[in-house]
Design a protein around this motif. Sequence first.
Motif, short mmCIF file in Angstrom:
data_model
loop_
_atom_site.label_atom_id
_atom_site.label_comp_id
_atom_site.label_asym_id
_atom_site.label_seq_id
_atom_site.Cartn_x
_atom_site.Cartn_y
_atom_site.Cartn_z
N ARG A 194 24.26 124.11 52.33
CA ARG A 194 23.93 125.57 52.91
C ARG A 194 24.22 125.97 53.96
NH1 ARG A 194 19.98 129.26 52.91
NH2 ARG A 194 19.17 130.04 54.88
N GLU A 195 24.93 127.31 53.89
CA GLU A 195 25.41 127.82 55.19
C GLU A 195 24.42 128.34 56.04
OE1 GLU A 195 28.06 131.20 53.85
OE2 GLU A 195 29.21 129.88 52.33
N VAL A 196 24.71 128.21 57.32
CA VAL A 196 23.84 128.73 58.26
C VAL A 196 24.16 129.54 59.38
CG1 VAL A 196 21.99 126.79 58.04
CG2 VAL A 196 24.05 126.63 59.62
N GLY A 197 23.72 130.61 59.83
CA GLY A 197 24.01 131.51 60.84
C GLY A 197 25.13 132.27 60.45
N GLY A 198 25.16 133.56 61.20
CA GLY A 198 26.26 134.46 60.89
C GLY A 198 26.69 135.04 59.73
N ARG A 199 25.66 135.18 58.73
CA ARG A 199 25.98 135.56 57.44
C ARG A 199 24.86 136.76 56.88
NH1 ARG A 199 22.63 133.55 53.53
NH2 ARG A 199 21.50 131.76 54.04
N LYS A 200 24.94 137.68 56.08
CA LYS A 200 24.01 138.63 55.56
C LYS A 200 22.94 137.78 54.55
CE LYS A 200 27.82 142.10 55.30
NZ LYS A 200 28.37 143.14 54.31
N PRO A 201 21.78 138.45 54.67
CA PRO A 201 20.48 137.82 54.04
C PRO A 201 20.97 137.93 52.42
CG PRO A 201 19.82 139.71 55.43
CD PRO A 201 21.53 139.53 55.75
N LEU A 202 20.56 137.01 51.66
CA LEU A 202 20.90 136.86 50.45
C LEU A 202 19.41 136.55 49.64
CD1 LEU A 202 22.67 136.61 47.83
CD2 LEU A 202 22.85 134.27 48.25
N ILE A 203 18.87 137.30 48.66
CA ILE A 203 17.73 137.30 48.22
C ILE A 203 17.79 137.11 46.56
CG2 ILE A 203 15.55 138.50 47.62
CD1 ILE A 203 16.05 139.95 50.12
N GLY A 204 17.42 136.20 46.05
CA GLY A 204 17.39 135.57 44.65
C GLY A 204 16.48 136.19 43.92
N LEU A 205 16.54 136.85 42.70
CA LEU A 205 15.52 137.37 41.75
C LEU A 205 15.56 136.67 40.61
CD1 LEU A 205 16.65 141.26 42.15
CD2 LEU A 205 14.89 139.97 43.62
N LEU A 206 14.33 135.96 40.31
CA LEU A 206 14.17 135.24 38.94
C LEU A 206 13.19 135.61 38.38
CD1 LEU A 206 15.42 133.23 41.60
CD2 LEU A 206 14.93 131.36 40.00
N PRO A 207 13.64 136.66 37.31
CA PRO A 207 12.27 137.33 36.28
C PRO A 207 11.80 136.55 35.37
CG PRO A 207 14.45 138.36 36.06
CD PRO A 207 14.87 137.21 37.18
N GLY A 208 12.39 135.42 34.96
CA GLY A 208 12.28 134.63 33.76
C GLY A 208 13.14 134.68 32.80
N SER A 209 12.90 134.10 31.70
CA SER A 209 13.93 134.10 30.58
C SER A 209 13.32 134.59 29.24
CB SER A 209 14.24 132.51 30.35
OG SER A 209 13.12 131.80 29.99
N PRO A 265 20.03 134.86 39.15
CA PRO A 265 20.59 133.69 38.24
C PRO A 265 20.19 133.95 36.84
CG PRO A 265 19.42 132.81 40.39
CD PRO A 265 19.13 134.22 40.05
N VAL A 266 21.03 134.17 35.78
CA VAL A 266 20.75 134.36 34.41
C VAL A 266 20.43 133.10 33.79
CG1 VAL A 266 21.58 135.39 32.44
CG2 VAL A 266 22.33 136.48 34.60
N ALA A 267 19.36 133.06 33.28
CA ALA A 267 18.69 131.87 32.34
C ALA A 267 19.83 131.65 31.48
CB ALA A 267 17.46 132.40 31.96
N PRO A 268 19.73 130.32 31.15
CA PRO A 268 21.06 130.09 30.03
C PRO A 268 20.73 130.53 28.68
CG PRO A 268 19.49 127.83 30.60
CD PRO A 268 19.31 128.94 31.66
N THR A 269 19.49 130.86 28.34
CA THR A 269 19.21 131.29 27.27
C THR A 269 19.57 132.90 26.92
OG1 THR A 269 16.87 131.73 27.98
CG2 THR A 269 17.43 129.67 26.66
N LEU A 270 19.87 133.44 28.12
CA LEU A 270 20.11 135.07 28.10
C LEU A 270 21.44 135.24 28.15
CD1 LEU A 270 17.46 136.38 30.54
CD2 LEU A 270 17.45 136.61 28.01
N ASP A 271 22.05 136.35 27.67
CA ASP A 271 23.27 137.02 28.12
C ASP A 271 22.97 138.03 28.95
OD1 ASP A 271 23.24 139.42 26.17
OD2 ASP A 271 23.12 137.77 24.81
N VAL A 272 24.15 138.28 29.67
CA VAL A 272 24.03 139.84 30.46
C VAL A 272 23.74 141.02 29.86
CG1 VAL A 272 25.56 138.61 32.23
CG2 VAL A 272 26.66 139.96 30.60
#
Length: 432
Positions: A178-193, A224-231
């Motif tokens: 994990r990178e710490v300090g000096g970076r832009k906030p990153l937010i993950g969205l996990l809506p399901g599969s 993060p795209v679930a492995p059962t999905l395509d984009v």
Amino acid sequence: MAPVDILILSNGPGEITTWVRPVVKALRQQFGHDRPTEETNSDHQQIRISLVLSPCPNASGKEVQIAQSYPEIDRVQGAEHFFPFLLWGKTASSWDWHDRGVVLFLGGDQVFPVIIGRWLGYQTVIYGEWDTRWHRWIDRFGVMKPELIDRMPPQYREKAIVVGDLMAEAGEWAEGNREVGGRKPLIGLLPGSKAAKLAQGVPLGLAIAEEVWRERPEARFVIPVAPTLDVKTLAKFADPEQNLVSQYFRKGTARLRQEGEQFFLETDRGLSIALQTDFPAYEVLAQCDLCLTTIGANTAELGSLAVPMIVVIPTQQLDAMRAWDGIPGLLVNLPGVGSMMAMLINGWFLRKKRLLAWPNIWAGEEIVPERVGQLQPQPIAQEVLDLLDHPEKLSHMRDRLRQVRGKPGAAERLAGIVREEIMQNAEYGMRN
């Protein structure tokens, strides 16, 4: 010494990558890399590792390919051939089996090792993450937490030992990368599969992201795209013309955009959300300051990675939750009446206050927020902004997640149980 077979039973992509991979590495570290041959006069134990997959609703279709890339595994059978093996003990390629062996359960239904162990005459070992079953017929259990042993019938508790959390191996890796300090906030969205969850989760997640981005334009977002999905399938749920549920959360649309090999969902307000297609997505999840997620196994995964999260369960479409076990699972998926049954069961379930995210269940208290009901983007976005503005709150959440996840080293300890069973079986054979 006579050669031995270790048969691993598993199912989905998560189990293959987070359970099977560290365990087969640990098995080879303990037993070595020699495979049984016609010349079996070696002074040390020769083992053959086989993997048999059972059907999984979250399967990506790439499980066999992933498993075959692990040099520790000698042979793999896909899920499409599982039930003939379960019912008659015959693999699709008519595998041969040595006289001695162990069936090791790493995903699926815990009754499978009971049946297959009887077919092969092998010892049976189960890794229990959330529960243990079939205590009378299983030889050994390696469990994640002591509470699982406490819930076992007293006469069978001596069969079990605490090995820890197999997911913690990934958690330790994440902590170190994990990178710490000096970076832009990153937010993950996990809506399901599944479609029912995606119908609500995608537009709600996009709407929350736009609200946060409006206040914090430097923030970055990733799905993060679930492995059962395509984009392309995922993108359909961001289009209100193809997803009528979208109207509950936002009026705009989003389109799929590609730059080289990288895909994005770009909203009509100009926000680009990266789509992560590599699986498992530990590398990107490890960098997330916070994730918005639906309920399910992903809350366990994020918890083991010590990633702060807000769990969102919108009820605008009450029949969306259909991932129940047992009789409720059968009822909510019945043709024709499944939607009505889902509304009745989910309505009853959600009226009772209970912990829903796995880290909260493990802790016995709400250490990550759970938001249930007719959710709207603005209040959730304000909660996200508050956490970003107060990093000490995120740090506290990470610390609590580290406390409730199991200790690393589970793969080595589980491999040790397998070794004990093999050695005990060999000693019994010599005496008889």
